[in-house]
Design a protein around this motif. Sequence first.
Motif, PDB file in Angstrom:
ATOM      1  N   ASN A   1       0.817  -1.213   0.000  1.00 58.66           N
ATOM      2  CA  ASN A   1       0.000   0.000   0.000  1.00 58.66           C
ATOM      3  C   ASN A   1       0.853   1.266   0.000  1.00 58.66           C
ATOM      4  N   GLY A   2       2.123   1.106  -0.369  1.00 58.25           N
ATOM      5  CA  GLY A   2       3.005   2.263  -0.434  1.00 58.25           C
ATOM      6  C   GLY A   2       3.774   2.530   0.831  1.00 58.25           C
ATOM      7  N   GLY A   3       3.639   1.665   1.844  1.00 57.12           N
ATOM      8  CA  GLY A   3       4.369   1.843   3.092  1.00 57.12           C
ATOM      9  C   GLY A   3       5.732   1.186   3.051  1.00 57.12           C
ATOM     10  N   SER A   4       6.360   1.072   4.229  1.00 57.48           N
ATOM     11  CA  SER A   4       7.729   0.537   4.305  1.00 57.48           C
ATOM     12  C   SER A   4       7.802  -0.767   5.081  1.00 57.48           C
ATOM     13  N   ASN A   5       6.649  -1.356   5.425  1.00 62.15           N
ATOM     14  CA  ASN A   5       6.631  -2.566   6.236  1.00 62.15           C
ATOM     15  C   ASN A   5       6.140  -3.766   5.425  1.00 62.15           C
ATOM     16  N   THR A   6       6.789  -4.913   5.625  1.00 64.78           N
ATOM     17  CA  THR A   6       6.372  -6.141   4.944  1.00 64.78           C
ATOM     18  C   THR A   6       5.320  -6.898   5.736  1.00 64.78           C
ATOM     19  N   GLN A   7       5.057  -6.469   6.970  1.00 65.91           N
ATOM     20  CA  GLN A   7       4.063  -7.138   7.796  1.00 65.91           C
ATOM     21  C   GLN A   7       3.435  -6.142   8.766  1.00 65.91           C
ATOM     22  N   TRP A   8       2.276  -6.522   9.308  1.00 67.44           N
ATOM     23  CA  TRP A   8       1.598  -5.711  10.305  1.00 67.44           C
ATOM     24  C   TRP A   8       2.404  -5.725  11.602  1.00 67.44           C
ATOM     25  N   PRO A   9       2.118  -4.819  12.525  1.00 65.46           N
ATOM     26  CA  PRO A   9       2.863  -4.796  13.803  1.00 65.46           C
ATOM     27  C   PRO A   9       2.801  -6.107  14.579  1.00 65.46           C
ATOM     28  N   ASP A  10       1.771  -6.949  14.351  1.00 63.22           N
ATOM     29  CA  ASP A  10       1.700  -8.227  15.054  1.00 63.22           C
ATOM     30  C   ASP A  10       2.305  -9.370  14.250  1.00 63.22           C
ATOM     31  N   GLY A  11       2.910  -9.057  13.089  1.00 64.15           N
ATOM     32  CA  GLY A  11       3.574 -10.077  12.286  1.00 64.15           C
ATOM     33  C   GLY A  11       2.756 -10.615  11.141  1.00 64.15           C
ATOM     34  N   SER A  12       1.492 -10.290  11.053  1.00 71.67           N
ATOM     35  CA  SER A  12       0.656 -10.780   9.962  1.00 71.67           C
ATOM     36  C   SER A  12       1.117 -10.176   8.640  1.00 71.67           C
ATOM     37  N   THR A  13       1.080 -10.997   7.593  1.00 71.78           N
ATOM     38  CA  THR A  13       1.450 -10.524   6.256  1.00 71.78           C
ATOM     39  C   THR A  13       0.230 -10.390   5.352  1.00 71.78           C
ATOM     40  N   ASP A  14      -0.954 -10.559   5.904  1.00 66.86           N
ATOM     41  CA  ASP A  14      -2.168 -10.435   5.100  1.00 66.86           C
ATOM     42  C   ASP A  14      -2.349  -8.992   4.638  1.00 66.86           C
ATOM     43  N   THR A  15      -2.731  -8.839   3.375  1.00 63.58           N
ATOM     44  CA  THR A  15      -3.005  -7.498   2.857  1.00 63.58           C
ATOM     45  C   THR A  15      -4.289  -6.944   3.445  1.00 63.58           C
ATOM     46  N   TYR A  16      -5.291  -7.819   3.544  1.00 58.96           N
ATOM     47  CA  TYR A  16      -6.581  -7.412   4.094  1.00 58.96           C
ATOM     48  C   TYR A  16      -6.905  -8.253   5.326  1.00 58.96           C
ATOM     49  N   ARG A  17      -7.511  -7.593   6.317  1.00 57.39           N
ATOM     50  CA  ARG A  17      -7.919  -8.286   7.534  1.00 57.39           C
ATOM     51  C   ARG A  17      -9.305  -7.800   7.934  1.00 57.39           C
ATOM     52  N   THR A  18     -10.087  -8.692   8.523  1.00 64.08           N
ATOM     53  CA  THR A  18     -11.420  -8.277   8.949  1.00 64.08           C
ATOM     54  C   THR A  18     -11.318  -7.339  10.150  1.00 64.08           C
ATOM     55  N   TRP A  19     -12.371  -6.563  10.332  1.00 63.06           N
ATOM     56  CA  TRP A  19     -12.420  -5.663  11.483  1.00 63.06           C
ATOM     57  C   TRP A  19     -12.292  -6.447  12.786  1.00 63.06           C
ATOM     58  N   SER A  20     -12.978  -7.602  12.858  1.00 61.22           N
ATOM     59  CA  SER A  20     -12.902  -8.424  14.070  1.00 61.22           C
ATOM     60  C   SER A  20     -11.485  -8.904  14.324  1.00 61.22           C
ATOM     61  N   ASP A  21     -10.772  -9.305  13.264  1.00 63.59           N
ATOM     62  CA  ASP A  21      -9.398  -9.779  13.419  1.00 63.59           C
ATOM     63  C   ASP A  21      -8.492  -8.661  13.923  1.00 63.59           C
ATOM     64  N   ILE A  22      -8.703  -7.456  13.427  1.00 66.18           N
ATOM     65  CA  ILE A  22      -7.892  -6.321  13.872  1.00 66.18           C
ATOM     66  C   ILE A  22      -8.143  -6.033  15.351  1.00 66.18           C
ATOM     67  N   LEU A  23      -9.404  -6.083  15.774  1.00 66.72           N
ATOM     68  CA  LEU A  23      -9.718  -5.840  17.182  1.00 66.72           C
ATOM     69  C   LEU A  23      -9.099  -6.901  18.077  1.00 66.72           C
ATOM     70  N   THR A  24      -9.092  -8.154  17.609  1.00 69.60           N
ATOM     71  CA  THR A  24      -8.498  -9.233  18.393  1.00 69.60           C
ATOM     72  C   THR A  24      -6.988  -9.082  18.492  1.00 69.60           C
ATOM     73  N   ALA A  25      -6.371  -8.739  17.364  1.00 70.84           N
ATOM     74  CA  ALA A  25      -4.909  -8.618  17.322  1.00 70.84           C
ATOM     75  C   ALA A  25      -4.414  -7.380  18.069  1.00 70.84           C
ATOM     76  N   PHE A  26      -5.229  -6.316  18.082  1.00 69.15           N
ATOM     77  CA  PHE A  26      -4.802  -5.051  18.694  1.00 69.15           C
ATOM     78  C   PHE A  26      -5.902  -4.537  19.626  1.00 69.15           C
ATOM     79  N   PRO A  27      -6.087  -5.166  20.778  1.00 66.08           N
ATOM     80  CA  PRO A  27      -7.197  -4.803  21.672  1.00 66.08           C
ATOM     81  C   PRO A  27      -7.116  -3.379  22.210  1.00 66.08           C
ATOM     82  N   ASN A  28      -5.932  -2.763  22.174  1.00 68.26           N
ATOM     83  CA  ASN A  28      -5.771  -1.399  22.685  1.00 68.26           C
ATOM     84  C   ASN A  28      -5.724  -0.355  21.575  1.00 68.26           C
ATOM     85  N   ALA A  29      -5.999  -0.787  20.348  1.00 74.33           N
ATOM     86  CA  ALA A  29      -5.921   0.142  19.224  1.00 74.33           C
ATOM     87  C   ALA A  29      -6.990   1.224  19.335  1.00 74.33           C
ATOM     88  N   ARG A  30      -6.671   2.385  18.811  1.00 77.70           N
ATOM     89  CA  ARG A  30      -7.599   3.509  18.836  1.00 77.70           C
ATOM     90  C   ARG A  30      -7.336   4.402  17.638  1.00 77.70           C
TER      91      ARG A  30
END
Length: 581
Positions: free
Chosen positions: A508-537
Amino acid sequence: MKKLFLILLAALTIISCNKKPDPVSSLSTQDVSFGIEEINSNAGLKASPADGWNCATINPDHAWITITAPDGTKSDYYPQLFTLDGKLYTQSIKLPVLADDGKYTVNSFLLYKESDGQAGYSTSDTIVYGTPMANSEFAVYVDKPVTFQFGVTAFSKAEISVQVLCFNPAVYQSFGFEWYSVQRIAVRLFKFFGDLCLNADPYSPSDYVYSLYDQPQLPLGVQVDVPILVKMRVYKNGVEVPYSPFTNATLATNYGVGAPLIVYYPDNLDIPNEVFTFELYILVKNAGGSFSYQLYNTFNCIDDGPLMDGETPVPNMFDDVLLYYALGTCDNSPTDLIFNWKPQLTDVTVQAADLVNGPLVVNGLPNDQVFYKNANWFFYNDETDEIDNTLGSFVVGPDTPPLGAGSAQITVSGTERRNLATFQFAGTPLTTITTLKFSTYNPTSGNGGSASSSGFLFFNVDFNGSDTWQNRLIFVPSAAEVAQNTWQEWDALQNGDALWSWSGLTANGGSNTQWPDGSTDTYRTWSDILTAFPNARIALANGLLGIRVGSPNPDGFTENIDAFKFGIGLSFITFDFEPTP
């Protein structure tokens, strides 16, 4: 019940004098009565026969109960009803004792009046009460809709409380070596139809254009006499009833044109003196130009009693059910009540924190939907990171927008990146967000490139609470669903199934090959993001949230945006983007 229990003990004593009984076989043939609250033959829905309701004017004399055994065998039972010590019971039903882990399933519980003298229920009989199915509209009115399970064990008798609704398409329920206590609930109703009087005393039709009152359901637009848009909050002994607040401010209700608002409330026929409170909120214009619901009156009634305005019954209600009322004085408009205009409320700045602890409070009045015209939104240059309100405009149309008469419009060329944006939701925890929607219009005229392009939603994200720059979360409407020349609403949550991406990925034009939790998926569901990052805001210091029009969309792209909805818990606010009247 004590008298019945003594009778059963006496029967067992007589048997024991002749032969020592086998515990299981004796219990399996024991008669057990099923207790039901006494039927009130005068109970009924508060409506006229013309409405199609015919409730509890007949005393039922039989129950129709359907039970499924653990082996899958389904059986119907039709015990008669009788009264003992002022309480209604069924005649006993016998079921085999089950092993500890065995369960019967209750599929149906109906009370009916037999008319043909034949055993069992027939189409000529009249169903009077029934328990609704779990997925039916009226399931919320009972504590335990069907189906449910229960066990039958040796030397054990239990009471299962069953609630039935008056004149509801009844569904099946079962029982075993137990007796049932049935509570009957009548779903009653009142109807409300009101006129908003805009005859320059003190407001004119021009004061209410570009609002929810300015809908295509009114072919001539806002006139001096239009249907009032309301929300009705209904409470039973201080607790809000199911489906409250009721509203006519939707397309499904035709925005109040041609039909009254119907308000339902559940009256337990076996509990006297239940107090129902009806709070009438009317959508009116605030001093700064926004619209919100202002409390205009509080009604009440007791059980199926008349609608009261304070200590006085509301006069001249049609069929004791329909209330005609007006805000202001309309010419030649017959009304039961006339309300005087109240002073305009002061516009407020809405922050996400206002939504966290229950319904949004505006000037002390609860609102679950507040319509703010363009409030705290601006046009934003994503290339220079600057607010620039020359980059877009608020226009009339196109076609019929979701709210009011107008929308926000952005046109870009080349690789321009323009946003309709706001900072007002900065710091909101993602786990608290329950509504996140927006509507777009993609016109054919003047648009280059793919017809499947659409404006997309984004916000600056803080995954871990450090509030450092951590890029953006992005929701892009599915290209397969984008249609030109029509308004479309996009749900960015979809019950947790909406797909989101992160601008920090190289894809997506960024500099990271993976998400902060290590996932390499391009797309993730909203529920998956909430589970992976419970303190996200949404980021706090730079909590930009917006709808992007432009790169990577094609050259010559135009988008219109309207009806942005943001909610936390049961509260949400809606922004209606309109040109300045």
